[in-house]
Write a protein that holds these residues in place. Structure first.
Motif, PDB file in Angstrom:
ATOM      1  N   PHE A   1      72.700  41.473  -9.593  1.00 39.75           N
ATOM      2  CA  PHE A   1      73.608  42.231 -10.449  1.00 39.75           C
ATOM      3  C   PHE A   1      74.846  41.405 -10.770  1.00 39.75           C
TER       4      PHE A   1
ATOM      5  N   ALA B   1      72.300  42.951  -5.097  1.00 39.47           N
ATOM      6  CA  ALA B   1      73.720  42.818  -5.424  1.00 39.47           C
ATOM      7  C   ALA B   1      74.021  41.453  -6.026  1.00 39.47           C
TER       8      ALA B   1
ATOM      9  N   GLU C   1      70.232  49.662 -17.924  1.00 36.97           N
ATOM     10  CA  GLU C   1      70.914  48.425 -17.524  1.00 36.97           C
ATOM     11  C   GLU C   1      70.488  47.208 -18.338  1.00 36.97           C
TER      12      GLU C   1
ATOM     13  N   LEU D   1      77.719  53.538 -13.567  1.00 36.68           N
ATOM     14  CA  LEU D   1      78.929  52.756 -13.355  1.00 36.68           C
ATOM     15  C   LEU D   1      79.826  52.829 -14.582  1.00 36.68           C
TER      16      LEU D   1
ATOM     17  N   GLY E   1      73.328  54.395 -12.439  1.00 38.61           N
ATOM     18  CA  GLY E   1      73.611  54.762 -11.054  1.00 38.61           C
ATOM     19  C   GLY E   1      73.501  56.242 -10.778  1.00 38.61           C
TER      20      GLY E   1
ATOM     21  N   ARG F   1      80.871  45.435  -5.274  1.00 35.93           N
ATOM     22  CA  ARG F   1      80.819  46.793  -5.826  1.00 35.93           C
ATOM     23  C   ARG F   1      79.385  47.303  -5.863  1.00 35.93           C
ATOM     24  N   ASN F   2      78.453  46.452  -6.282  1.00 37.04           N
ATOM     25  CA  ASN F   2      77.063  46.862  -6.378  1.00 37.04           C
ATOM     26  C   ASN F   2      76.472  47.141  -5.003  1.00 37.04           C
ATOM     27  N   HIS F   3      76.806  46.300  -4.046  1.00 38.07           N
ATOM     28  CA  HIS F   3      76.315  46.510  -2.680  1.00 38.07           C
ATOM     29  C   HIS F   3      76.856  47.816  -2.112  1.00 38.07           C
TER      30      HIS F   3
ATOM     31  N   GLN G   1      79.375  41.817  -7.069  1.00 38.32           N
ATOM     32  CA  GLN G   1      78.424  41.850  -5.959  1.00 38.32           C
ATOM     33  C   GLN G   1      78.862  42.853  -4.900  1.00 38.32           C
TER      34      GLN G   1
ATOM     35  N   GLN H   1      70.415  48.438  -7.431  1.00 36.58           N
ATOM     36  CA  GLN H   1      70.446  49.339  -6.278  1.00 36.58           C
ATOM     37  C   GLN H   1      69.671  50.633  -6.513  1.00 36.58           C
TER      38      GLN H   1
ATOM     39  N   THR I   1      77.749  50.463  -3.742  1.00 36.67           N
ATOM     40  CA  THR I   1      77.076  51.581  -4.401  1.00 36.67           C
ATOM     41  C   THR I   1      75.738  51.864  -3.743  1.00 36.67           C
TER      42      THR I   1
END
Length: 264
Positions: free
Chosen positions: A238, A235, A139, A65, A116, A87-89, A85, A148, A91
């Protein structure tokens, strides 16, 4: 500055997805995400392409990311958490969609495959890396969580090796990635990478397209990638971290090339 964050090109029955932000080591931003979504839509409906190769421009695969986007959207903590949330979902869904393509997917990895970027490596059916490739799930060092990518790492490497990568969060070389099962083959250089990919394509051409697609589907049906509800829980986790003080400090420390305050 690169204007096209993703290149989709075709050579007969082979399609190439090239992550194309070399100035950022192909880190994923919202524009790249949108371009990937469009390309995956196109490939999912494509009945002539048999192989998809995913790689990165400029000597790197994908640095994960783009951290400049973490906390950049929204005026309040709640708004920033909601954006993180979503954006992470999204991805995570892209990894699933790449893996679910009817074509055979090959990740051709050079340079950095971090965070990622590991999701793309593990969502591919085959992963080939050059000897100079480097892999990392950093991370936790940024005050974030590998939400994810974690199920993909566990599926590819096993829980023990995935735990080693995500909790230690250090950089491993291509030889170690091969030993741990993160990649299927390590080759000397870019020329050898092209040759290895060509060899896989030649083997795949020996198989019937429908039989290959159905075999992929049957392998996927052997068990879910993660328990029901994991993607949303990931998500949320994150987003909770991304909107919090640890991420602010961790990302600042990364940008300033210093140790975060929790290092001691």
């Amino acid at each position: 500055m690169t204007e096209t964050p993703l290149l989709l090109t075709r050579e007969g029955a082979v399609a190439r997805l090239t992550l194309n932000r070399p100035e950022r080591r192909n880190a994923m931003n919202s524009a790249m995400g949108a371009a990937i979504d469009t390309a995956l839509d196109e490939l999912a409906a494509d009945t002539t392409t048999r192989v998809v190769i995913i790689s990165g421009a400029g000597g790197h695969f994908c640095a994960g990311l783009d951290l400049t986007q973490v906390g950049a959207v929204g005026n309040t903590e709640a708004e920033r958490a909601a954006a993180a949330q979503a954006r992470n979902h999204a991805t995570g869904q892209r990894f699933i969609r790449l893996s679910s393509l009817p074509q055979i997917v090959i990740a051709a990895v050079q340079g950095a495959a971090h965070a990622g970027g590991l999701g793309w490596v593990c969502a591919a059916d085959f992963a080939i890396a050059t000897a100079d490739a480097r892999f990392c799930a950093p991370e936790v060092r940024r005050g974030l969580v590998p939400a994810q990518i974690l199920p993909w790492l566990v599926r590819r490497m096993g829980r023990s090796a995935a735990m080693r990568m995500t909790l230690r969060a250090d950089v491993i070389d291509a030889a170690e990635a091969g030993r741990l099962g993160l990649v299927h083959q390590v080759v000397a250089d870019a020329a050898a990478l092209d040759a290895a990919v060509t060899a896989i394509i030649a083997d795949i051409r020996q198989g019937a397209p429908m039989a290959l697609a159905e075999t992929k589907a049957l392998i996927a049906a052997l068990g879910p990638l993660s328990p029901e509800g994991y993607a949303e829980a990931g998500a949320q986790a994150f987003a909770k971290c991304a909107a919090g003080p640890e991420a602010k400090e961790g990302i600042a420390a990364f940008k300033e090339k210093r140790a975060a305050h929790w290092v001691g």
